[in-house]
Design a protein around this motif. Structure first.
Motif, PDB file in Angstrom:
ATOM      1  N   ASP A  22      29.269  -8.017 -20.253  1.00  9.47           N
ATOM      2  CA  ASP A  22      29.775  -6.820 -19.571  1.00  9.47           C
ATOM      3  C   ASP A  22      28.699  -6.209 -18.675  1.00  9.47           C
ATOM      4  OD1 ASP A  22      31.946  -5.469 -22.198  1.00  9.47           O
ATOM      5  OD2 ASP A  22      32.211  -7.102 -20.743  1.00  9.47           O
ATOM      6  N   SER A  23      29.110  -5.181 -17.948  1.00  9.39           N
ATOM      7  CA  SER A  23      28.207  -4.465 -17.045  1.00  9.39           C
ATOM      8  C   SER A  23      28.184  -2.981 -17.386  1.00  9.39           C
ATOM      9  CB  SER A  23      28.660  -4.634 -15.595  1.00  9.39           C
ATOM     10  OG  SER A  23      28.621  -5.982 -15.199  1.00  9.39           O
ATOM     11  N   GLY A  39      26.115   3.098 -23.389  1.00 13.14           N
ATOM     12  CA  GLY A  39      27.291   2.950 -24.219  1.00 13.14           C
ATOM     13  C   GLY A  39      27.298   1.645 -24.962  1.00 13.14           C
ATOM     14  N   LEU A  40      28.419   1.357 -25.606  1.00 14.51           N
ATOM     15  CA  LEU A  40      28.602   0.118 -26.365  1.00 14.51           C
ATOM     16  C   LEU A  40      29.455  -0.837 -25.534  1.00 14.51           C
ATOM     17  CD1 LEU A  40      28.486  -1.601 -28.950  1.00 14.51           C
ATOM     18  CD2 LEU A  40      30.491  -0.320 -29.757  1.00 14.51           C
ATOM     19  N   VAL A  41      28.905  -2.007 -25.264  1.00 13.82           N
ATOM     20  CA  VAL A  41      29.619  -3.012 -24.477  1.00 13.82           C
ATOM     21  C   VAL A  41      29.478  -4.364 -25.161  1.00 13.82           C
ATOM     22  CG1 VAL A  41      29.311  -1.787 -22.292  1.00 13.82           C
ATOM     23  CG2 VAL A  41      27.616  -3.484 -23.028  1.00 13.82           C
ATOM     24  N   VAL A  93      21.900   1.941 -24.890  1.00  8.60           N
ATOM     25  CA  VAL A  93      22.746   0.823 -24.495  1.00  8.60           C
ATOM     26  C   VAL A  93      22.812  -0.142 -25.668  1.00  8.60           C
ATOM     27  CG1 VAL A  93      22.998  -1.154 -22.958  1.00  8.60           C
ATOM     28  CG2 VAL A  93      22.201   1.046 -22.053  1.00  8.60           C
ATOM     29  N   THR A  94      24.016  -0.436 -26.113  1.00  6.38           N
ATOM     30  CA  THR A  94      24.220  -1.369 -27.210  1.00  6.38           C
ATOM     31  C   THR A  94      25.126  -2.494 -26.734  1.00  6.38           C
ATOM     32  OG1 THR A  94      24.027   0.426 -28.817  1.00  6.38           O
ATOM     33  CG2 THR A  94      24.958  -1.653 -29.596  1.00  6.38           C
ATOM     34  N   SER A 116      25.871  -8.892 -16.650  1.00 11.98           N
ATOM     35  CA  SER A 116      25.664 -10.009 -17.584  1.00 11.98           C
ATOM     36  C   SER A 116      24.817  -9.578 -18.774  1.00 11.98           C
ATOM     37  CB  SER A 116      25.008 -11.191 -16.858  1.00 11.98           C
ATOM     38  OG  SER A 116      25.784 -11.604 -15.767  1.00 11.98           O
ATOM     39  N   LEU A 117      25.192  -8.500 -19.371  1.00 10.59           N
ATOM     40  CA  LEU A 117      24.394  -7.937 -20.467  1.00 10.59           C
ATOM     41  C   LEU A 117      24.367  -8.867 -21.667  1.00 10.59           C
ATOM     42  CD1 LEU A 117      25.435  -4.223 -20.080  1.00 10.59           C
ATOM     43  CD2 LEU A 117      23.081  -5.073 -20.090  1.00 10.59           C
ATOM     44  N   LYS A 118      23.231  -8.859 -22.341  1.00 10.22           N
ATOM     45  CA  LYS A 118      23.010  -9.696 -23.513  1.00 10.22           C
ATOM     46  C   LYS A 118      22.655  -8.805 -24.701  1.00 10.22           C
ATOM     47  CE  LYS A 118      20.839 -13.160 -20.514  1.00 10.22           C
ATOM     48  NZ  LYS A 118      19.607 -13.955 -20.273  1.00 10.22           N
TER      49      LYS A 118
END
Length: 124
Positions: free
Chosen positions: A15-16, A9-11, A120-121, A84-86
């Protein structure tokens, strides 16, 4: 055998997300699994690997400490918890099965079955 990846998804940055990969048909419950990803314009790269027992896990340096791979053999499902998405984590994520154990786990050609991928975005 079919692998169905989901959970993308878009985060936002920091975010996780939790990706899942369910196996149907011949499930190969005693086989090692891996996650790979491919960002736009880039080659596919290794992300994480888990042995069939779940006792051994391996990660790419870029995700170590942030991502966790796990499996539930009773549900024939493998997970990838991403914290801790980048923005550089943006990619299509693929799950895969290898029938060759954990030898050469970082190499895509060592895997025998692949799922269709989940996007994943991560926005900055």
């Amino acid at each position: 055998v079919q692998l169905q990846a989901s959970g993308g998804g878009l985060v936002q940055t920091g975010d996780s997300l939790r990706l899942s990969c369910a196996t149907s048909g011949r499930t190969f419950s005693s086989s090692a699994r891996g996650w790979f990803r491919q960002a736009p314009g880039k080659e596919r790269e290794f992300v994480a690997h888990i042995a069939w027992s779940g006792d051994s896990t391996y990660y790419a340096d870029s995700v170590k400490g942030r991502f966790t791979i796990s499996r539930d053999n009773a549900k024939n499902t493998v997970y990838l918890q991403m914290n801790s998405l980048k923005p550089e984590d943006t990619a299509v994520y693929y799950c895969a099965i290898t029938l060759r154990g954990s030898i050469r786990y970082m190499r895509g050609e060592a895997y025998d079955y692949w799922g269709q991928g989940t996007l994943v975005t991560v926005s900055s």
